[in-house]
Scaffold this active site. Structure first.
Site, PDB file in Angstrom:
ATOM      1  N   GLN A  77       4.436  -2.038   2.279  1.00  0.00           N
ATOM      2  CA  GLN A  77       5.628  -2.721   1.378  1.00  0.00           C
ATOM      3  C   GLN A  77       5.528  -2.824   0.157  1.00  0.00           C
ATOM      4  O   GLN A  77       5.892  -3.854  -0.595  1.00  0.00           O
ATOM      5  CB  GLN A  77       6.142  -3.709   2.115  1.00  0.00           C
ATOM      6  CG  GLN A  77       6.073  -3.561   3.798  1.00  0.00           C
ATOM      7  CD  GLN A  77       7.453  -3.162   4.245  1.00  0.00           C
ATOM      8  OE1 GLN A  77       8.151  -2.031   3.517  1.00  0.00           O
ATOM      9  NE2 GLN A  77       7.772  -3.049   5.398  1.00  0.00           N
ATOM     10  N   HIS A  78       4.571  -1.871  -0.599  1.00  0.00           N
ATOM     11  CA  HIS A  78       4.428  -2.120  -2.202  1.00  0.00           C
ATOM     12  C   HIS A  78       5.138  -0.944  -2.971  1.00  0.00           C
ATOM     13  O   HIS A  78       4.322  -0.465  -3.677  1.00  0.00           O
ATOM     14  CB  HIS A  78       2.713  -2.126  -2.273  1.00  0.00           C
ATOM     15  CG  HIS A  78       1.952  -3.245  -1.537  1.00  0.00           C
ATOM     16  ND1 HIS A  78       0.659  -3.243  -1.458  1.00  0.00           N
ATOM     17  CD2 HIS A  78       2.373  -4.502  -1.177  1.00  0.00           C
ATOM     18  CE1 HIS A  78       0.094  -4.389  -0.886  1.00  0.00           C
ATOM     19  NE2 HIS A  78       1.399  -5.051  -0.701  1.00  0.00           N
ATOM     20  N   THR A  79       6.356  -0.597  -2.634  1.00  0.00           N
ATOM     21  CA  THR A  79       6.821   0.490  -3.361  1.00  0.00           C
ATOM     22  C   THR A  79       6.873   0.343  -4.919  1.00  0.00           C
ATOM     23  O   THR A  79       7.344  -0.842  -5.479  1.00  0.00           O
ATOM     24  CB  THR A  79       7.975   0.667  -2.839  1.00  0.00           C
ATOM     25  OG1 THR A  79       8.080   0.885  -1.517  1.00  0.00           O
ATOM     26  CG2 THR A  79       8.719   2.063  -3.442  1.00  0.00           C
ATOM     27  N   HIS A 107       1.205   1.851  -0.525  1.00  0.00           N
ATOM     28  CA  HIS A 107      -0.189   1.730   0.159  1.00  0.00           C
ATOM     29  C   HIS A 107      -0.012   1.983   1.705  1.00  0.00           C
ATOM     30  O   HIS A 107       0.598   0.922   2.052  1.00  0.00           O
ATOM     31  CB  HIS A 107      -0.672   0.579  -0.391  1.00  0.00           C
ATOM     32  CG  HIS A 107      -0.945   0.386  -1.759  1.00  0.00           C
ATOM     33  ND1 HIS A 107      -0.732  -1.190  -2.268  1.00  0.00           N
ATOM     34  CD2 HIS A 107      -1.196   1.101  -2.840  1.00  0.00           C
ATOM     35  CE1 HIS A 107      -1.009  -0.872  -3.736  1.00  0.00           C
ATOM     36  NE2 HIS A 107      -1.215   0.449  -3.898  1.00  0.00           N
TER      37      HIS A 107
END
Length: 503
Positions: A445-447, A294
């Site tokens: 940081q939503h990988t 995101h």
């Protein structure tokens, strides 16, 4: 390295998913479980890792954080941060604990991905089992006895109250329970922090009921370098000192950046890429060929008068709204930070005379980037490209998120506390706004999606073509959820543990 008897299950990573998996599997006293954590496993966490007013992952050089060099766009380098400590990123993130939306489960349960096992109805019992909802208690929707305490942050801070009033002024609906499936709007953030104390998965699962189980071993400072595959079966792992630890089954829970890298180093991945990197190919699988995350940027605002810092959490309210033509579940997020960015980066909750901020992000389920391993040396990081802002739709959604944030900041209701944005935002010109966004772009940081269900693993995390090897972390989600994935990482641990128990 002296570990003890050969484990039935070896879990690589004791983070947001691995701690859950190891604890649940060790509930069976006849199953020996070994969890290997690359970072430390402290008997007691330092105060800054428990303070819910801080985000340790935002602090450059924090000892509990590992960073990966990456590129957000072809010309924009970035350092992606992940937790390297017991509890993983749940120890260093913001404590945001919001469930995925029904639309996410509909997408993940498509036949080519997770199938019936990943429908919302099938996953709801696991979501209830993992939580102790301190606001709602045990209901048909919420759990009341799970390991993770969930409480919605208060909205009594003047800036949070003004945010809510501004959202209502602009016509957005109230959305008081973000872990329900009501129409998206403004509401408090569900958090795994209580009374100002962050409860990571290490505390919730491994240092709680699981502590002292003779069939569970959690070893810290033990990075894994590769998986050993013999005759089509995962036989063990190679740890940092070169020792091979064998196990009956191996589950990789190292996270959506480290897990695909570990598979590549083991010869499992795109054959052409592995050959270019000098890695012998064991199995040709689409690992790391896509990445979902995101994009996010910060909009700072100037307080009209001095305000006290937050008492319990850095988080204020959050607004979810749909982009034009976007999913009905709301693919844009405006998240309020009551601590100025200078405080989050500097590790201080009270930063007088610095501007608070909103974090504006696009949370559409897009696969845009990739992760490629470039060397057989485990110490050489993979090449990570987020692939942000490549398409017209990408850029349009990001403009919408920024414009919606500026509309809130300049609303009459928010004007009670706000004198306006810290810097002018060129919302009236698409081309100028695109340049403004590119200069300030970051990531949530939503990988997810680097070892996707359907293409690389099945619905229960089993790696296609390798017996005795599973993946259990957010890398198996084909696309990132419409909300931050921390709660879903815990859910994956619960669901895969159940699958292992059922054989």
């Amino acid at each position: 390295m002296l570990i003890g008897r050969r484990p039935d299950v070896l879990v690589v990573g004791a983070g947001g998913t691995g701690a859950v998996l190891a604890a649940r599997l060790s509930e069976d006293p006849g199953r020996r479980v070994l969890a290997l954590e690359a970072g430390p496993v402290p008997a007691a966490f330092p105060a800054d890792l428990l303070d819910a007013r801080l985000v340790p992952g935002a602090r450059p050089g924090h000892p509990a954080v590992r960073t990966f060099p990456a590129r957000l766009t072809p010309g924009m380098p970035y350092e992606a941060a992940r937790g390297r400590v017991l509890g993983g990123s749940t120890t260093v993130n913001g404590g945001y604990f919001v469930r995925a939306r029904r639309a996410d489960f509909d997408r993940w349960s498509a036949e080519e991905a997770g199938g019936a096992a990943w429908t919302y109805e099938r996953m709801l019992p696991f979501m209830r089992a993992l939580e102790n909802d301190l606001d709602h208690g045990a209901t048909a929707l919420h759990g009341g006895r799970g390991p993770v305490p969930v409480r919605r942050v208060g909205l009594d801070h003047p800036a949070a109250a003004a945010f809510g009033a501004a959202a209502r002024e602009l016509g957005y609906p109230d959305d008081p329970d973000k872990n329900a499936q009501e129409p998206p709007g403004f509401g408090p953030v569900p958090s795994n922090a209580v009374d100002g104390r962050r409860v990571n998965t290490g505390l919730a699962y491994l240092l709680g009921a699981a502590a002292g189980r003779p069939n569970l071993t959690v070893a810290g400072e033990c990075p894994v370098r590769s998986v050993v595959v013999r005759d089509g079966r995962a036989a063990g792992v190679v740890v940092g000192d070169g020792t091979v630890l064998e196990a009956g089954e191996i589950v990789l829970c190292a996270g959506a950046l480290s897990t695909p890298h570990l598979l590549h180093l083991s010869g499992i991945g795109p054959a052409a890429d592995l050959e270019r990197a000098g890695i012998p190919v064991v199995l040709d699988l689409p690992v790391g060929t896509a990445l979902s995350d995101h994009p996010q940027l910060v909009v700072e605002w100037a307080p009209r008068r001095p305000m006290d810092g937050p008492s319990g959490s850095w988080l204020g309210g959050v607004l979810h709204l749909p982009s034009a033509g976007g999913p009905a579940a709301g693919d844009l997020e405006i998240l309020q930070s009551l601590v100025p960015m200078a405080g989050l980066v500097g590790g201080r909750a009270d930063v007088p005379d610095m501007p608070p901020a909103f974090l504006a992000s696009v949370q559409a389920p897009v696969r845009s980037g990739n992760l490629r391993t470039v060397s057989p040396d485990p110490d050489v990081p993979p090449r990570i490209d987020y692939g942000y802002l490549r398409t017209g739709a990408d850029r349009r959604r990001m403009r919408e998120a920024v414009r919606a944030t500026v509309a809130l900041v300049t609303s009459g209701a928010f004007g009670e506390v706000c004198a306006g944005p810290v810097e002018p935002v060129p919302v009236d010109d698409d081309r100028v706004l695109d340049a403004w966004i590119r200069a300030r772009l970051g990531t949530s940081q939503h990988t997810c999606g680097t070892v996707p269900m359907g293409a690389a693993v099945d619905a229960r995390g089993r790696v296609h073509g390798v017996r005795g090897l599973r993946v259990a972390d957010t890398s198996i989600l084909p696309t990132a959820p419409l909300r931050g994935p921390a709660a879903t990482a815990v859910l994956i641990g619960e669901a895969v543990a159940d699958a292992v128990r059922r054989g």
